[in-house]
Motif scaffolding. Structure first.
Motif, PDB file in Angstrom:
ATOM      1  N   THR A 259     -51.180  10.208 -88.037  1.00  0.00           N
ATOM      2  CA  THR A 259     -52.628  10.206 -88.270  1.00  0.00           C
ATOM      3  C   THR A 259     -53.400   9.384 -87.246  1.00  0.00           C
ATOM      4  N   ASN A 260     -52.784   8.393 -86.613  1.00  0.00           N
ATOM      5  CA  ASN A 260     -53.481   7.585 -85.602  1.00  0.00           C
ATOM      6  C   ASN A 260     -52.459   7.041 -84.608  1.00  0.00           C
ATOM      7  N   GLU A 261     -51.889   7.929 -83.836  1.00  0.00           N
ATOM      8  CA  GLU A 261     -50.822   7.529 -82.928  1.00  0.00           C
ATOM      9  C   GLU A 261     -51.329   6.784 -81.707  1.00  0.00           C
ATOM     10  N   THR A 262     -52.644   6.722 -81.513  1.00  0.00           N
ATOM     11  CA  THR A 262     -53.210   5.916 -80.430  1.00  0.00           C
ATOM     12  C   THR A 262     -53.756   4.594 -80.944  1.00  0.00           C
ATOM     13  N   GLY A 263     -53.457   4.259 -82.205  1.00  0.00           N
ATOM     14  CA  GLY A 263     -53.927   3.008 -82.780  1.00  0.00           C
ATOM     15  C   GLY A 263     -53.217   1.799 -82.211  1.00  0.00           C
ATOM     16  N   SER A 264     -53.779   0.635 -82.443  1.00  0.00           N
ATOM     17  CA  SER A 264     -53.266  -0.610 -81.867  1.00  0.00           C
ATOM     18  C   SER A 264     -52.160  -1.210 -82.731  1.00  0.00           C
ATOM     19  N   TYR A 265     -51.333  -2.026 -82.082  1.00  0.00           N
ATOM     20  CA  TYR A 265     -50.253  -2.706 -82.793  1.00  0.00           C
ATOM     21  C   TYR A 265     -49.751  -3.893 -81.980  1.00  0.00           C
ATOM     22  N   ILE A 266     -48.973  -4.734 -82.644  1.00  0.00           N
ATOM     23  CA  ILE A 266     -48.266  -5.849 -82.007  1.00  0.00           C
ATOM     24  C   ILE A 266     -46.785  -5.528 -82.037  1.00  0.00           C
ATOM     25  N   ALA A 267     -46.108  -5.767 -80.934  1.00  0.00           N
ATOM     26  CA  ALA A 267     -44.672  -5.491 -80.871  1.00  0.00           C
ATOM     27  C   ALA A 267     -43.931  -6.711 -80.342  1.00  0.00           C
ATOM     28  N   LEU A 268     -42.707  -6.878 -80.829  1.00  0.00           N
ATOM     29  CA  LEU A 268     -41.821  -7.933 -80.344  1.00  0.00           C
ATOM     30  C   LEU A 268     -40.534  -7.303 -79.832  1.00  0.00           C
ATOM     31  N   LEU A 269     -40.030  -7.850 -78.733  1.00  0.00           N
ATOM     32  CA  LEU A 269     -38.751  -7.420 -78.171  1.00  0.00           C
ATOM     33  C   LEU A 269     -37.672  -8.299 -78.802  1.00  0.00           C
ATOM     34  N   VAL A 270     -36.842  -7.714 -79.667  1.00  0.00           N
ATOM     35  CA  VAL A 270     -35.965  -8.528 -80.515  1.00  0.00           C
ATOM     36  C   VAL A 270     -34.524  -8.022 -80.502  1.00  0.00           C
ATOM     37  N   ARG A 271     -33.682  -8.909 -80.961  1.00  0.00           N
ATOM     38  CA  ARG A 271     -32.289  -8.595 -81.314  1.00  0.00           C
ATOM     39  C   ARG A 271     -32.047  -9.227 -82.676  1.00  0.00           C
ATOM     40  N   MET A 272     -31.523  -8.444 -83.625  1.00  0.00           N
ATOM     41  CA  MET A 272     -31.323  -8.952 -84.980  1.00  0.00           C
ATOM     42  C   MET A 272     -29.865  -8.826 -85.387  1.00  0.00           C
ATOM     43  N   SER A 273     -29.403  -9.862 -86.067  1.00  0.00           N
ATOM     44  CA  SER A 273     -28.014  -9.903 -86.530  1.00  0.00           C
ATOM     45  C   SER A 273     -28.002 -10.332 -87.983  1.00  0.00           C
ATOM     46  N   LYS A 274     -26.961  -9.894 -88.712  1.00  0.00           N
ATOM     47  CA  LYS A 274     -26.790 -10.326 -90.104  1.00  0.00           C
ATOM     48  C   LYS A 274     -25.456 -11.043 -90.225  1.00  0.00           C
ATOM     49  N   LYS A 275     -25.386 -11.934 -91.192  1.00  0.00           N
ATOM     50  CA  LYS A 275     -24.180 -12.738 -91.367  1.00  0.00           C
ATOM     51  C   LYS A 275     -23.189 -11.994 -92.258  1.00  0.00           C
ATOM     52  N   GLU A 276     -21.990 -11.802 -91.744  1.00  0.00           N
ATOM     53  CA  GLU A 276     -20.901 -11.154 -92.482  1.00  0.00           C
ATOM     54  C   GLU A 276     -19.656 -12.019 -92.379  1.00  0.00           C
TER      55      GLU A 276
END
Length: 368
Positions: A259-276
């Motif tokens: 519906t608004n693919e030219t809308g604004s946003y904030i993005a972060l360049l991340v790496r995520m891990s979970k504890k196992e």
């Protein structure tokens, strides 16, 4: 993935970029030369401008004795008088004197000096097709000031024309999830605009007529210096030594898929891990060791002279790890602000305070 929980909204997070403290008074030249005193807070720049690194500002003056104002600094090209910083002493290109008839003179000042596409007409300053620099470290605020008088020191109060965006983030589940951040960007904002500064108007700066929509501003740190988020947003400097993004005042609508693919946003360049089983296991992105962009849709409502602090919360109540960035930034893109130079220690770069009401805060003495 679920959207990042957006903690601080623009309306609640806006604070003044800088507030004025005491003026610096300078004795009037015995030959009645025109001298100036100014008031302004800290200049808004990714590396804060001080008396040591602010190079110059420009002033245009008009003689108001006739119905049609005439340029007063008639020795200067275009009537623009440049005042330069000479080892801490502010020196004009030429010295000018008050008219003996005590005629009123109108002064229009602007920073930075040499800014392109600036025009004055005796009533306002027009800033045409202005674009903030691509790299946050190169971005400077635009300021303007006005005074009208016939003698004494010219008291000019510089006002900020642009807006500042600061992004912070926190991880609400540090026991089970590790979030490492390598970059930050704001996406799909206007990159070019034209606006005016009109003394006595409310507001002083007109809303920019914008163009160059879809502009992104991004910062990336060196991979070995990726930041691990804690449960407190202020613990992690995900601006990587920059104070914030300096952008045009504007209103945008948030990105929405389909519906608004030219809308604004904030993005972060991340790496995520979970504890196992007591060990961290990477799950985003799937490729081991890599980083990838995640985003949070944000609609901006930015006013001139305000700083906006946005905090993104990972894995809080009703929150998760963000949405996939619909337009991930190429890390080799020359418009991505690179890591700070090797000889620059981020801890040595001053950071703008969110509120600058200290009456003893350092001011920039500007005298002719």
């Amino acid at each position: 993935m679920k959207a990042l929980k957006f903690i601080a909204l623009a309306g609640a997070a806006a604070v003044a970029l800088a507030s004025c403290s005491q003026d610096v008074s300078v004795a009037v030249n015995e030959h009645n030369a025109i001298s100036f005193r100014t008031s302004t807070g800290f200049l808004t720049k990714s590396v804060e401008a001080t008396a040591a690194n602010m190079a110059a500002f420009d002033v245009v003056a008009y003689h108001d004795v006739n119905a049609t104002p005439t340029l007063f600094f008639d020795q200067e090209p275009g009537g623009i008088l440049t005042v330069t910083n000479d080892n801490g002493t502010w020196t004009p290109a030429h010295v000018y004197y008050w008219p003996e008839q005590e005629d009123q003179i109108s002064f229009f000042g602007y920073f930075p000096s040499g800014l392109a596409n600036v025009a004055t007409d005796g009533a306002k300053i027009s800033f045409n097709d202005f674009s903030p620099a691509n790299h946050a470290t190169d971005q400077e605020d635009v300021m303007a000031a006005y005074a009208k008088q016939y003698k004494g020191q010219v008291a000019m109060n510089f006002q900020h024309a642009l807006s500042e965006i600061v992004v912070r983030a926190k991880n609400n589940d540090t026991d089970n999830i590790k979030v490492e951040v390598l970059g930050v960007k704001i996406a799909n904002v206007a990159g070019t605009g034209s606006f005016t500064y009109t003394p006595g108007a409310d507001p002083l700066f007109s809303a920019p007529v914008t163009s160059n929509a879809g502009k992104d501003y991004a910062i990336m740190n060196a991979e070995e210096d990726a930041l691990t988020l804690t449960g407190t947003a202020t613990d992690s400097d995900i601006m990587f030594g920059r104070n914030g993004f300096i952008v045009l005042p504007q209103a945008t609508t948030a990105y929405a898929e389909t519906t608004n693919e030219t809308g604004s946003y904030i993005a972060l360049l991340v790496r995520m891990s979970k504890k196992e089983n007591g060990e961290w296991s990477q799950y985003w992105p799937v490729s081991g060791g890599m980083f990838e962009w995640v985003m949070c849709p944000v609609g901006f409502d930015l006013a001139a002279g305000n700083k906006y602090v946005f905090t993104l919360g990972f894995y809080g109540e009703n929150g998760g790890g963000g949405q996939v960035d619909p337009d991930p930034t190429d890390l080799d893109d020359p418009d991505v602000d690179p890591d700070l130079p090797d000889d620059t220690d981020p801890e040595d770069i001053p950071v703008d305070p969110e509120d600058n009401d200290d009456p003893d805060a350092e001011q920039l003495p500007i005298t002719f």
